[in-house]
Motif scaffolding. Structure first.
Motif, PDB file in Angstrom:
ATOM      1  N   UNK A 107       0.314   2.048  -0.790  1.00 32.13           N
ATOM      2  CA  UNK A 107       0.883   3.206  -0.105  1.00 32.13           C
ATOM      3  C   UNK A 107       2.365   3.389  -0.439  1.00 32.13           C
ATOM      4  N   UNK A 108       2.839   2.679  -1.433  1.00 25.44           N
ATOM      5  CA  UNK A 108       4.238   2.771  -1.832  1.00 25.44           C
ATOM      6  C   UNK A 108       4.524   1.712  -2.876  1.00 25.44           C
ATOM      7  N   UNK A 109       5.794   1.422  -3.081  1.00 23.85           N
ATOM      8  CA  UNK A 109       6.169   0.408  -4.052  1.00 23.85           C
ATOM      9  C   UNK A 109       5.961  -0.986  -3.469  1.00 23.85           C
ATOM     10  N   UNK A 114      -7.025  -4.857  -3.871  1.00 20.64           N
ATOM     11  CA  UNK A 114      -6.283  -3.691  -3.397  1.00 20.64           C
ATOM     12  C   UNK A 114      -6.978  -3.132  -2.161  1.00 20.64           C
ATOM     13  N   UNK A 115      -6.275  -3.136  -1.037  1.00 26.65           N
ATOM     14  CA  UNK A 115      -6.854  -2.650   0.215  1.00 26.65           C
ATOM     15  C   UNK A 115      -6.496  -1.182   0.378  1.00 26.65           C
ATOM     16  N   UNK A 156      -5.677   8.618   3.223  1.00 21.33           N
ATOM     17  CA  UNK A 156      -4.595   9.600   3.337  1.00 21.33           C
ATOM     18  C   UNK A 156      -3.314   9.121   2.668  1.00 21.33           C
ATOM     19  N   UNK A 157      -3.085   7.824   2.642  1.00 22.52           N
ATOM     20  CA  UNK A 157      -1.811   7.292   2.137  1.00 22.52           C
ATOM     21  C   UNK A 157      -1.949   6.542   0.814  1.00 22.52           C
ATOM     22  N   UNK A 158      -3.129   6.051   0.488  1.00 26.90           N
ATOM     23  CA  UNK A 158      -3.317   5.269  -0.732  1.00 26.90           C
ATOM     24  C   UNK A 158      -3.348   6.184  -1.957  1.00 26.90           C
ATOM     25  N   UNK A 159      -2.616   5.785  -3.001  1.00 27.17           N
ATOM     26  CA  UNK A 159      -2.599   6.571  -4.243  1.00 27.17           C
ATOM     27  C   UNK A 159      -2.704   5.637  -5.437  1.00 27.17           C
TER      28      UNK A 159
END
Length: 476
Positions: free
Chosen positions: A13-15, A42-43, A48-51
Motif C-alpha cells: 500500500x506504499x513504499x 504479499x498480503x 482499495x489500497x493495494x497496487x
C-alpha cells in the motif's frame, strides 16, 4: 527439530517502511543464521489500497537492502479459495458459525453493554442458531472458548496471552465473503509451514486470537517473536512529517545500503558493544536472544556515523559508480570519471555521510558555472583581497606542473611577497573565487581537482567581484 521457516508479509500500500524493513531483516537474518528458509508473501487483500506499483517498490527496496528470499513472492489474493475452504471446514466442524447481526444492531447492543459496565464484546446472539448458507447476508465468526487462556510464549516478551472471555467470537469472514486478516494469515502460515513469526510488537495483541484459530484448525502454532516498535529520536512515534520513514527516502538522500542495514539491525538487537555489522556478520551472529523489549530509538547521528564509515571503506572505482547518479543530478548532464574528480571524491570521504552530501560538495567542480555563497563573498572577496588574488594569479600562470607540491610553493612565495601574511588570508579568498564557497577540501587539492585553466579563469572572475565591490565602496 523442524527446519526453520520465516516469512516477511508486507501489504503493498506504499513504499517499504523503516519498520517493515527491520521486520524483513530480522526474519531474513534468523533464517540465514539457522540455515533455514526465508519466504516472501504479499498480503494484498486490501483491494482499495493495494497496487502493483507499491508491490514493485517494496520488492525493489528489499533488493536494494541486499535481502534475498528463497520462496515467493506469494500473493494472499491468489489464495482466496484456500481461505474459503478453511472457513467452510470451521463451520462444518462447529468451530465457526454464521452471524446475521447487522452493523447497526451490533453497535446498539455494544453501547448498551458498555453503558451497563460490560466489555462491549459480541453477545453471542447467533452462536447457537446453526444458521445455514441460505440465511441471507451474514458474516462468519469463530467460536471461541468462553473461558481459559489463549496463551503463547513470546520469544521476546516471554509468557503472553489473553483470556478467551476478553476476546469474544471474532469475525473471520466479512459479509461479502472475503476473509479477515487474522484468518488469512493463519491459514497461509500453516500451509507455508512457517515455524517462526517475527513481527512488530503492534501485532502482539492479535496473537491470542490467532492462537485460537490455529487450535480451531487443529494446527500447532508457530513460535512468535514480537520485536519492539521503532520511535524517533525524541522518543515519539515515527512521523512521516518529521522523520524519514520509507526506505526510498533513505535511498534518495544517498544513504549507502550497507550503512542503512547496519543501522536498522541495531534498532532492537545488539551483540555486545559491537556497532558495525555487514550482512554476512548479521547472518552469522543474529538470534532472538539479544532482541530487547524497549522501544528502539532511531537516531540519525548513528546513521550518519555509519554512512561515513562505509563511504571511507569503498574503493575509488566503486565510490564513483555509487555517487555517479547523484553527481549527474547536480550537474544536470552526464559525468565521467577523471583524475581530478577521483582525487576530490577521495578527499571528501572524511566530510561525507551520504552520497548526496558528497555529490553536493562537488558542485563547484562538476558544473561549469559556480554559485557564489553570499556570506562567503562578503567575508572573503573584499577589496583588500584584490592585490593578493592578482599576485597569486600571476604566479600560478607560471607554474610548470599543476600538482599540490608546486601549488604549495606558489602560495608560499606569494604569502612571503605580500609581507609574510598568514596562509588563510590568501587561501580563503582563493577558495571562494574558485569554488564559490568558504569550505572545501585543502586548497591545493581543490585547485588540482579543478585544473589550471578553470582555476585561472575563476580567479579572474573572483577578482572582478572584489573589484566591483571596491568600486561600489568608492562610488566610482
Amino acid at each position: 527439530m523442524k527446519s526453520i521457516r520465516t516469512r516477511f508479509a508486507p501489504s503493498p500500500t506504499g513504499f517499504l517502511h523503516l519498520g517493515s524493513a527491520r521486520t524483513a531483516l530480522f526474519n531474513w537474518a534468523f533464517a540465514r543464521h539457522h540455515g533455514g528458509t526465508f519466504l516472501l508473501r504479499v498480503e494484498d487483500t486490501d483491494h482499495d489500497r493495494s497496487t502493483l506499483e507499491s508491490e514493485a517498490a517494496v520488492l525493489e527496496g528489499l533488493r536494494w537492502l541486499g535481502l534475498d528470499w528463497d520462496e515467493g513472492p506469494f500473493r494472499q489474493s491468489e489464495r482466496s479459495d484456500r481461505h474459503r475452504a478453511a472457513i467452510a471446514s470451521l463451520i462444518a466442524s462447529g468451530r465457526a458459525y454464521r452471524c446475521v447481526c447487522s452493523k447497526d444492531s451490533l453497535e446498539e447492543r455494544k453501547n448498551q453493554d458498555l453503558a451497563s459496565g460490560g466489555n462491549g464484546l459480541y453477545d453471542g446472539r447467533c452462536r447457537d442458531l446453526t444458521l445455514g448458507a441460505d440465511c441471507g447476508d451474514h458474516t462468519v465468526r469463530i467460536r471461541l472458548p468462553q473461558e481459559g487462556a489463549l496463551a503463547f510464549d513470546d520469544l521476546v516478551f516471554g509468557p503472553s496471552g489473553q483470556d478467551a472471555s476478553q476476546i469474544g467470537d471474532a469475525i473471520i469472514q466479512r459479509s461479502d465473503g472475503t476473509p479477515l486478516y487474522n484468518l488469512a494469515v493463519v491459514v497461509d502460515d500453516i500451509d507455508m509451514e512457517i515455524t517462526h513469526v517475527i513481527r512488530g510488537a503492534d501485532h502482539h495483541p492479535n496473537t491470542p486470537l490467532q492462537v485460537a484459530i490455529y487450535q480451531a484448525l487443529d494446527a500447532e502454532p508457530p513460535f512468535f517473536a514480537h520485536v519492539p516498535l521503532i520511535v524517533g529520536e525524541s522518543g515519539k512515534k515515527l512521523s512521516k512529517r518529521r522523520d524519514n520513514v520509507s526506505i526510498q527516502e533513505f535511498q534518495e538522500e544517498g544513504q549507502l545500503h550497507e550503512a542503512l542495514v547496519n543501522w536498522i539491525v541495531r534498532l532492537g538487537w545488539s551483540h555486545g558493544d559491537d556497532e558495525v555489522f555487514s550482512l554476512d556478520d548479521i547472518a552469522r551472529l543474529f538470534d532472538l536472544d539479544h532482541v530487547g523489549r524497549s522501544a528502539a530509538r532511531a537516531e540519525p547521528a548513528k546513521l550518519q556515523w555509519l554512512g561515513q564509515h562505509y563511504i571511507k571503506g569503498l574503493k575509488n572505482d566503486e565510490l564513483f559508480q555509487r555517487v555517479k547518479p547523484f553527481l549527474e543530478e547536480i550537474a544536470e548532464q552526464p559525468v565521467q570519471d577523471s583524475p581530478g574528480l577521483s582525487h576530490l571524491l577521495d578527499a571528501l570521504r572524511e566530510r561525507s555521510h551520504t552520497l548526496m552530501e558528497m555529490a553536493e560538495q562537488t558542485r563547484w567542480l562538476i558544473r561549469d558555472e559556480i554559485e557564489y555563497e553570499e556570506k562567503a563573498v562578503q567575508k572573503h572577496l573584499r577589496p583588500v583581497s584584490i592585490p593578493l588574488l592578482q599576485a597569486l594569479r600571476t604566479r600560478l600562470e607560471s607554474v610548470e606542473t599543476w600538482d599540490e607540491g608546486q601549488l604549495e610553493r606558489a602560495f608560499e612565495h606569494v604569502a612571503e611577497q605580500e609581507g609574510g601574511i598568514k596562509m588563510g588570508k590568501l587561501a580563503q579568498p582563493t577558495r571562494v573565487a574558485v569554488t564559490g564557497r568558504a569550505v572545501s577540501p585543502g586548497i591545493y587539492e581543490t585547485l588540482v581537482a579543478i585544473g589550471r585553466e578553470r582555476c585561472l579563469a575563476r580567479l579572474g572572475a573572483g577578482l572582478s567581484i572584489a573589484e566591483a565591490r571596491a568600486a561600489a565602496q568608492t562610488g566610482s
